[in-house]
Design a protein around this motif. Structure first.
Motif, PDB file in Angstrom:
ATOM      1  N   LEU A 179      84.570 147.576 106.678  1.00 54.18           N
ATOM      2  CA  LEU A 179      84.947 147.464 107.736  1.00 54.18           C
ATOM      3  C   LEU A 179      85.830 145.318 108.776  1.00 54.18           C
ATOM      4  O   LEU A 179      84.340 145.284 108.585  1.00 54.18           O
ATOM      5  CB  LEU A 179      84.175 147.802 109.183  1.00 54.18           C
ATOM      6  N   ARG A 180      86.523 145.336 109.491  1.00 51.58           N
ATOM      7  CA  ARG A 180      86.418 144.551 109.832  1.00 51.58           C
ATOM      8  C   ARG A 180      87.692 144.559 111.528  1.00 51.58           C
ATOM      9  O   ARG A 180      87.533 145.542 111.354  1.00 51.58           O
ATOM     10  CB  ARG A 180      87.968 143.535 109.514  1.00 51.58           C
ATOM     11  N   PHE A 181      86.846 144.140 112.407  1.00 53.04           N
ATOM     12  CA  PHE A 181      87.550 144.305 113.545  1.00 53.04           C
ATOM     13  C   PHE A 181      89.813 144.029 113.773  1.00 53.04           C
ATOM     14  O   PHE A 181      89.542 143.642 113.010  1.00 53.04           O
ATOM     15  CB  PHE A 181      86.939 142.747 114.514  1.00 53.04           C
ATOM     16  N   ASP A 182      89.911 144.988 114.725  1.00 50.01           N
ATOM     17  CA  ASP A 182      91.348 144.732 114.885  1.00 50.01           C
ATOM     18  C   ASP A 182      91.799 143.495 114.703  1.00 50.01           C
ATOM     19  O   ASP A 182      91.146 142.530 115.435  1.00 50.01           O
ATOM     20  CB  ASP A 182      92.181 145.701 116.085  1.00 50.01           C
ATOM     21  N   ASP A 183      93.143 142.872 114.068  1.00 50.87           N
ATOM     22  CA  ASP A 183      93.491 141.465 114.720  1.00 50.87           C
ATOM     23  C   ASP A 183      94.552 141.462 115.393  1.00 50.87           C
ATOM     24  O   ASP A 183      94.831 140.126 115.275  1.00 50.87           O
ATOM     25  CB  ASP A 183      94.563 140.859 112.978  1.00 50.87           C
ATOM     26  N   ASP A 184      94.692 142.380 116.372  1.00 49.08           N
ATOM     27  CA  ASP A 184      96.249 142.178 117.562  1.00 49.08           C
ATOM     28  C   ASP A 184      95.651 141.292 118.315  1.00 49.08           C
ATOM     29  O   ASP A 184      97.028 139.796 118.223  1.00 49.08           O
ATOM     30  CB  ASP A 184      95.915 143.016 118.141  1.00 49.08           C
ATOM     31  N   GLY A 185      94.244 140.890 119.060  1.00 48.15           N
ATOM     32  CA  GLY A 185      94.357 140.054 119.754  1.00 48.15           C
ATOM     33  C   GLY A 185      93.715 138.581 119.654  1.00 48.15           C
ATOM     34  O   GLY A 185      93.776 136.833 119.748  1.00 48.15           O
ATOM     35  N   PHE A 186      94.244 138.408 118.059  1.00 47.27           N
ATOM     36  CA  PHE A 186      93.288 137.495 117.145  1.00 47.27           C
ATOM     37  C   PHE A 186      94.697 136.641 116.091  1.00 47.27           C
ATOM     38  O   PHE A 186      94.226 137.280 114.554  1.00 47.27           O
ATOM     39  CB  PHE A 186      91.912 136.999 116.760  1.00 47.27           C
ATOM     40  N   PRO A 187      96.372 136.154 116.387  1.00 46.12           N
ATOM     41  CA  PRO A 187      97.173 136.319 115.399  1.00 46.12           C
ATOM     42  C   PRO A 187      96.572 135.451 114.107  1.00 46.12           C
ATOM     43  O   PRO A 187      97.603 135.416 112.726  1.00 46.12           O
ATOM     44  CB  PRO A 187      98.043 136.225 115.753  1.00 46.12           C
ATOM     45  N   ASN A 188      96.090 134.205 114.246  1.00 45.23           N
ATOM     46  CA  ASN A 188      95.715 133.655 113.761  1.00 45.23           C
ATOM     47  C   ASN A 188      94.393 133.240 113.389  1.00 45.23           C
ATOM     48  O   ASN A 188      93.988 131.953 112.638  1.00 45.23           O
ATOM     49  CB  ASN A 188      96.172 131.569 114.431  1.00 45.23           C
ATOM     50  N   VAL A 189      93.537 133.689 112.840  1.00 46.65           N
ATOM     51  CA  VAL A 189      92.068 133.892 112.292  1.00 46.65           C
ATOM     52  C   VAL A 189      92.164 134.503 111.032  1.00 46.65           C
ATOM     53  O   VAL A 189      92.846 135.558 110.820  1.00 46.65           O
ATOM     54  CB  VAL A 189      91.748 134.840 113.377  1.00 46.65           C
ATOM     55  N   ASN A 190      91.873 133.892 110.354  1.00 43.51           N
ATOM     56  CA  ASN A 190      91.310 134.984 109.190  1.00 43.51           C
ATOM     57  C   ASN A 190      90.516 136.217 109.326  1.00 43.51           C
ATOM     58  O   ASN A 190      89.239 136.361 109.554  1.00 43.51           O
ATOM     59  CB  ASN A 190      90.193 133.468 108.470  1.00 43.51           C
ATOM     60  N   PHE A 191      90.911 137.060 107.645  1.00 44.77           N
ATOM     61  CA  PHE A 191      90.532 138.092 108.366  1.00 44.77           C
ATOM     62  C   PHE A 191      88.416 137.854 108.137  1.00 44.77           C
ATOM     63  O   PHE A 191      88.255 138.758 108.659  1.00 44.77           O
ATOM     64  CB  PHE A 191      90.817 138.621 107.107  1.00 44.77           C
ATOM     65  N   ASP A 192      88.579 137.432 107.420  1.00 45.26           N
ATOM     66  CA  ASP A 192      86.982 136.907 106.830  1.00 45.26           C
ATOM     67  C   ASP A 192      85.688 137.068 108.183  1.00 45.26           C
ATOM     68  O   ASP A 192      84.928 137.377 108.161  1.00 45.26           O
ATOM     69  CB  ASP A 192      86.323 136.096 105.788  1.00 45.26           C
ATOM     70  N   GLN A 193      86.499 136.593 109.049  1.00 48.03           N
ATOM     71  CA  GLN A 193      85.805 135.652 110.555  1.00 48.03           C
ATOM     72  C   GLN A 193      85.972 136.644 111.185  1.00 48.03           C
ATOM     73  O   GLN A 193      85.125 137.199 112.429  1.00 48.03           O
ATOM     74  CB  GLN A 193      86.869 135.005 111.363  1.00 48.03           C
ATOM     75  N   LEU A 194      86.685 138.301 110.992  1.00 48.25           N
ATOM     76  CA  LEU A 194      86.836 139.194 111.971  1.00 48.25           C
ATOM     77  C   LEU A 194      85.888 140.372 110.620  1.00 48.25           C
ATOM     78  O   LEU A 194      86.130 141.571 111.384  1.00 48.25           O
ATOM     79  CB  LEU A 194      87.459 140.440 111.662  1.00 48.25           C
ATOM     80  N   ARG A 195      85.147 140.285 109.586  1.00 47.16           N
ATOM     81  CA  ARG A 195      84.523 140.896 109.130  1.00 47.16           C
ATOM     82  C   ARG A 195      83.664 141.765 110.275  1.00 47.16           C
ATOM     83  O   ARG A 195      82.425 141.049 110.741  1.00 47.16           O
ATOM     84  CB  ARG A 195      83.945 140.922 107.907  1.00 47.16           C
ATOM     85  N   LEU A 196      83.056 143.219 109.976  1.00 46.85           N
ATOM     86  CA  LEU A 196      81.547 143.709 110.943  1.00 46.85           C
ATOM     87  C   LEU A 196      80.416 143.942 110.093  1.00 46.85           C
ATOM     88  O   LEU A 196      80.076 143.929 109.080  1.00 46.85           O
ATOM     89  CB  LEU A 196      82.072 145.328 111.131  1.00 46.85           C
ATOM     90  N   ARG A 197      79.153 143.261 110.861  1.00 47.19           N
ATOM     91  CA  ARG A 197      78.150 143.154 110.323  1.00 47.19           C
ATOM     92  C   ARG A 197      77.059 143.740 111.641  1.00 47.19           C
ATOM     93  O   ARG A 197      77.457 143.793 112.357  1.00 47.19           O
ATOM     94  CB  ARG A 197      77.777 141.179 110.381  1.00 47.19           C
TER      95      ARG A 197
END
Length: 849
Positions: free
Chosen positions: A361-379
């Motif tokens: 699971l990761r957090f939705d990227d709508d508010g973070f268009p220029n962020v690497n998806f690994d930075q949005l992974r849930l822990r």
């Protein structure tokens, strides 16, 4: 109940009318002196009732202004005709009419011009007060523009300046003054101050028991006791309420105790005061209109519960040092705790091929268009990644807990010596308020069930076993979008003030003064996820006051004033000002760029008047007022993409509140009729863009981020109706039987999030109320109250959210979400007074204008 009240404008008098003994019979003896209602406290220190000595007044026929001998005024108390700004007063008798509502806010809304309510919580005990476009709210994150005092102690809570009037038993209130354009009341008094004075054993004696019940399973009751023994007095007030609410999953439980032990001599008075309360509210949130169209009682995801506890101790005192000098002060200790549990829809997705671990699971990227998806992974709490299960409507169970310990006090000296032969009133004082607080928030992974409940048990009866469900302390790798928070902090607020009112002639009075406000706000991150939260912020400002009053006759005066005021950003606002790391309001704190303090320039002019013997021996009082408040660096709460509950705070260059108020009241012993109108023009005064991602007319910004709207000068501030009209009457049908009715009507207003004013508005609405009481015996009274008599379906709050499929089964296409107001509700009860019959007393003529 027979309420022989006549509204006077400048002097307060008494009329002994038939049936007064009936009026006093059901309640304890309220030993309210005449002068208490003819003057107003212009500083928070020193209750009006404690600062004046008793006086006598010549009895006047009904409909006339009597001659009242001038008492010795103490502290900041001033006759109304010398106050260069608007004052609105609600008395214990006014509050008694709305006894069935169990809260004082209903009375303020019914009687006060320019005051409307906004209900984002779906509970009439937790509504936002909007006065002239400024708010006092129990909801964390709402910008607070009104200072609120109880017995001289500021009760805007330490963490978010929130105001929880549900913690005060309304039957223990002696009076509420709404005072405008007075910087002496310190921080947050942008639009004015609400000054609450409580009863004590010297002002109320007797024993009353009240029982009530009504709609939505409401059961409530209260005990009130007051007694004087020599120089000592004791007062006790306790009440409790339980109901299931008018929406699903929306119960209310309230328990409150207020006590006062007093001691008085000829030249001094002291009180030890305690206030203890616990409240519980459920389902505090707006609902998609697609749901309420099908069922007006519908809610969104739940649980949504707020549990609040309060314990406060206070010591107040005043001493007459000489015939012209007096000293007053207070000291207090306040302990506040609030826990909020909120089941929410979660914007979680499969990480996908752009992640090094695609099936988590990761957090939705709508508010973070220029962020690497690994930075949005849930822990989780132990750093573990969470596997994604297809077809599961994920949610979160978000928990916040705020605890604050506050203490401080005020000291004030006042002098009334003549200066160069002129009558003069000089006040100097200071205050210090210290608070230490802790704030914790976290999210636990859950699932949204078909009934919209959010649960965290991995063995789910609807979806089977769901790995990772129940994972606590959710965060993303980059601590973006969602992360636990734990913050320790402290506030230090100090103020020094002085005012002087000098009578230049018998008719003309000049008031001048100033207050120095100092604020220090310190926060320290305890998690390591948001180190920039740690910091200390300082705010300082001197706010001047100048005004004139001219008394043409005892029944007509003119006033005008200029003042300045300010409020410091709250710890929540300071720690949540970065759109890259928004807060799950009110659930998270993140790093911030610094916010500026809000400053206001206030202008006001008006007349107050009274016409004795206007019609059939009655008294007509009236007022006309105009005001303007120009704000710089006003603070707004903005939403972020992906979750309507997430947001952040920004300064905007300029806003303005301006308007007019017109009111009148006719009283004739057995009849009281009032009407007032307010025009509130609350607008933005800048050109710029704001974030509102769920607004249907929003567009991407220059960087491709969604949800930008354009604001230009003249656009309306949301949720503030331009036009507000109120009318009501009370009539004694028979001796001991009174009937009253009131109407409130409001024009349309814009949804929160529609600062661009492009969407259709919240509709205009009206609400009709009915009240009655009958004195069966001098000791026993029955009463009834009907709210929303016509069962009008309307809403006072609305905003936008992201549409879509909820819980994988409920399609939502309309972006609007609202909180429907309370439907037709009927309450009834009885009140019994024990002990000997109280001494019949004349009811005060209540000065309103």
């Amino acid at each position: 109940m027979t309420k022989r009240t006549l509204r006077g404008s400048l002097l307060l008098s008494v009329a002994l009318v038939p049936g007064t003994a009936w009026a006093q019979g059901a309640g304890g003896q309220a030993s309210v002196r005449l002068d208490e209602l003819s003057v107003v406290a212009t500083t928070p220190v020193g209750a009006v009732g404690d600062s004046l000595s008793g006086i006598s007044a010549a009895q006047a026929p009904a409909g006339q202004l009597p001659v009242v001998s001038e008492p010795r005024l103490r502290g900041g108390a001033q006759p109304l005709y010398k106050i260069p700004s608007t004052v609105e007063t609600v008395t214990a008798a006014d509050l008694d009419v709305d006894r069935g509502t169990f809260n004082a806010v209903a009375t303020l809304a019914r009687k006060t011009p320019g005051l409307n309510l906004s209900d984002s919580q779906g509970n009439n005990n937790r509504v936002d007060i909007n006065y002239r476009g400024f708010q006092a709210s129990p909801v964390t994150g709402v910008p607070q523009g009104l200072a609120v005092y109880q017995n001289g102690v500021r009760i805007n809570e330490a963490f978010g300046d929130t105001v929880n009037l549900d913690l005060i038993p309304p039957s223990a209130i002696q009076r509420i003054d709404v005072v405008t354009s007075n910087p002496v009341f310190g921080l947050n008094a942008l639009g004015g101050a609400i000054n609450i004075q409580m009863k004590n054993g010297f002002t109320w004696q007797g024993t009353d028991v009240t029982l009530l019940g009504g709609s939505d399973g409401r059961i409530g009751g209260g005990l009130e006791y007051g007694k004087v023994i020599g120089p000592w007095s004791f007062y006790f007030n306790g009440d409790g309420l339980n109901d299931r609410g008018w929406r699903y999953q929306s119960p209310t439980t309230i328990g409150r105790v207020y006590t006062d032990l007093g001691y008085r001599t000829l030249d001094s008075e002291f009180h030890i005061i305690g206030n203890f309360a616990r409240t519980f509210f459920g389902a505090a949130a707006a609902t998609p209109v697609d749901f309420t169209h099908l069922d007006p009682r519908a809610i969104f995801t739940y649980p949504q519960t707020t549990t609040t506890q309060l314990g406060t101790l206070q010591v107040t005192g005043r001493v007459d040092i000489s015939p012209t000098w007096d000293l007053a002060g207070n000291a207090y200790f306040r302990r506040f705790s609030q826990q909020y549990i909120d089941g929410n829809d979660a914007e979680f997705e499969r990480c996908g091929r752009q992640c090094s671990t695609p099936d988590v699971l990761r957090f939705d990227d709508d508010g973070f268009p220029n962020v690497n998806f690994d930075q949005l992974r849930l822990r989780g709490a132990n750093g573990q990644l969470i596997p994604r299960t297809a077809g599961v409507p994920y949610g979160t169970l978000d928990t916040t807990k705020t605890e604050a310990t506050g203490y401080g006090g005020s000291l004030q000296a006042a002098n009334r010596d003549r200066v160069f032969g002129f009558n003069n009133s000089f006040v100097v004082g200071g205050s210090i308020d210290v608070a230490d607080y802790s704030y914790k928030s976290s999210s636990t992974l859950g699932v949204i069930n078909p009934d919209l409940s959010v649960t965290i048990d991995p063995n789910n009866p609807n979806y089977g076993f769901i790995p990772g469900l129940g994972t606590t302390q959710l965060r993303t790798d980059g601590a973006l979008g969602i992360a636990p928070s734990a913050v320790l902090g402290s506030n230090l607020y100090m103020g020094l003030y002085t005012t002087d009112t000098i009578d230049l002639t018998d008719q003309l009075s000049l008031t001048a003064g100033a207050r120095l406000n100092f604020a220090r706000v310190s926060t320290q991150d305890q998690t390591g996820f948001s180190p920039d939260v740690t910091g200390t912020h300082y705010f300082t400002k001197i706010n001047p006051l100048a005004g004139l009053t001219y008394r043409f006759t005892p029944g007509l005066s003119l006033y005008g004033s200029y003042s300045e005021s300010n409020r410091a950003p709250t710890p929540l606002e300071l720690a949540c000002a970065n759109p890259e790391r928004p807060c799950l309001l009110p659930n998270s704190l993140v790093a911030d760029p610094p916010l500026k303090q809000v400053t206001a320039q206030n202008y006001e002019v008006g007349i107050r008047g009274a016409l004795p013997n206007f019609y059939d021996g009655g008294l007509l009082t009236y007022k006309v007022a105009a005001f303007r408040n120009d704000l710089a660096n006003d603070i707004l709460q903005l939403a972020t993409p992906g979750n309507a509950a997430r947001g952040y705070f920004v300064n905007v260059p300029a806003t303005r509140r301006q308007g007019i108020e017109v009111g009148g009241e006719f009283t004739r012993g057995d009849l009281s009729v009032y009407a007032n109108y307010a025009l509130i023009d609350a607008t933005f005064r800048f050109t710029g863009t704001l974030s509102s991602p769920n607004n249907p007319f929003s567009v991407p910004d220059a960087d491709g981020n969604p949800g930008e709207i354009l604001v230009t000068p003249g656009k309306k501030v949301p949720l503030i109706p331009d036009h507000q009209f109120k009318v009501g009457f009370e009539y004694m049908v028979l001796p001991g039987w009174r009937v009253g009715m009131n109407l409130q009507a409001f024009s349309s207003s814009y949804y929160r999030g529609d600062e661009s004013n492009l969407n259709r508005k919240l509709p205009a609405y009206y609400v009709l109320g009915l009240n009655t009481s009958y004195q069966i015996t001098p000791k026993l009274q029955v009463f009834g109250l009907v709210t929303n008599l016509t069962n009008n379906r309307y809403t006072t709050f609305g905003t936008f959210f992201e549409p879509g499929l909820v819980a994988n089964r409920y399609p939502v296409s309309d972006v609007r979400t609202t909180t429907l107001a309370q439907p037709l509700s009927i309450y009834g009860g009885l009140r019994y007074s024990f002990g000997a019959d109280p001494v019949p007393m004349a009811e005060p003529i209540i000065r309103k204008y």
